[in-house]
Enzyme design. Structure first.
Site, PDB file in Angstrom:
ATOM      1  N   HIS A  90       0.927  -1.355  -0.198  1.00  0.00           N
ATOM      2  CA  HIS A  90      -0.477  -0.025  -0.043  1.00  0.00           C
ATOM      3  C   HIS A  90       1.299   1.582   0.400  1.00  0.00           C
ATOM      4  CE1 HIS A  90      -4.450  -1.815   0.717  1.00  0.00           C
ATOM      5  NE2 HIS A  90      -3.706  -2.935   1.443  1.00  0.00           N
ATOM      6  N   HIS A 107       1.844  -7.248   6.890  1.00  0.00           N
ATOM      7  CA  HIS A 107       1.366  -7.171   5.860  1.00  0.00           C
ATOM      8  C   HIS A 107      -0.555  -7.752   6.338  1.00  0.00           C
ATOM      9  CE1 HIS A 107      -0.886  -7.509   1.988  1.00  0.00           C
ATOM     10  NE2 HIS A 107      -1.453  -9.209   1.826  1.00  0.00           N
TER      11      HIS A 107
END
Length: 274
Positions: free
Chosen positions: A68, A179
């Protein structure tokens, strides 16, 4: 060397918990070096320059990211301005920013931090993470140009994370997975002396779906029809991370244990820091 790694900050509640607690943790436990993963800090998607500066101001020495990293488009601009900001090292050549760096710890140790992204079930599909790590280690070996080496391996599959840990075992001080936002219980020191944890978890609201308000993710599982956007959960946050003691002589790990502070999860701090 005493190191703290904090897992993915998610949204306002996650980052505020880190800002509030980190200075005290550094002081109370005499931490030499702190790494924070911040790829979900801006409303759950990406990071802004203001948040990066605030995290460094709270005491973080380096901020890592992941898939991201570019969700807030301003990151493409500020990535080159901040030495303490890392994006995955296995992005193609020419990508803004950098994937690794050597930093000075409070005790004077030279700390190489590298951010690597896995490829199994991950998007975008980046360059080979194992080859990227090999290049980083060849350029800055443990005990020569670096007194400690830490990898943030940002990946979905635990098998890929574990194999990466074994791949660098004995050549790195610590490999920590990020993550998935769910803390794992497999903290250990591998045969070659590298500390390892599959996932540090997140700094965020655990009354959620991976830090997001749970209603919309649940709706999509039930109906397969989106009704709105994912929004970062705003309840009280739990800080999740891991503490590692690294030998000043060998650069390998001596102790590893989780750190969890806040509601819902059982609170714990590394017992060897007492």
């Amino acid at each position: 060397m005493r190191l703290l790694f904090l897992g993915d900050m998610v949204g306002r509640t996650g980052r505020q918990a880190v800002f509030d607690r980190l200075p005290g943790l550094i002081s109370d436990f005499r931490l030499d070096f702190v790494i924070v993963n911040g790829e979900n800090a801006a409303g759950g998607f990406g990071i802004t320059e203001d948040i990066l500066n605030s995290t460094i101001g709270a005491g973080a020495d380096v901020m890592t990211t992941g898939n991201h990293v570019w969700d807030q488009r301003e990151a493409l601009i500020f990535a080159d301005r901040h030495d303490q900001f890392l994006r995955p090292a296995n992005y193609p050549a020419g990508t803004p920013g950098k994937g690794s760096g050597v930093y000075m710890a409070r005790n004077g140790a030279r700390v190489l931090v590298a951010n690597i992204m896995g490829r199994v079930f991950m998007s975008p599909d980046l360059d080979d993470p194992f080859k990227a790590a090999e290049g980083i280690l060849a350029a800055c070996p443990l005990g020569e140009q670096a007194d400690a080496i830490i990898f943030d391996f940002h990946a979905e599959a635990t098998s890929e994370k574990q194999c990466f840990g074994h791949f660098v075992d004995g050549r790195a001080s610590f490999v920590v997975g990020t993550h998935t936002h769910v803390p794992t219980a497999d903290h250990q020191i591998l045969n070659g002396g590298t500390a390892y944890l599959s996932d540090a978890g997140m700094c965020g609201d655990y009354d959620s779906s991976l830090g997001m308000e749970k209603e919309e993710p649940l709706n999509r599982f039930l109906s397969k029809v989106p009704r709105g956007r994912f929004e970062a959960a705003s309840g009280p946050a739990t800080i999740c991370g891991v503490g590692v003691d690294i030998s000043d002589r060998t650069g390998l790990a001596e102790n590893i244990a989780p750190l969890r502070l806040g509601p819902r999860l059982k609170e714990t701090v590394p017992e060897f820091w007492a």
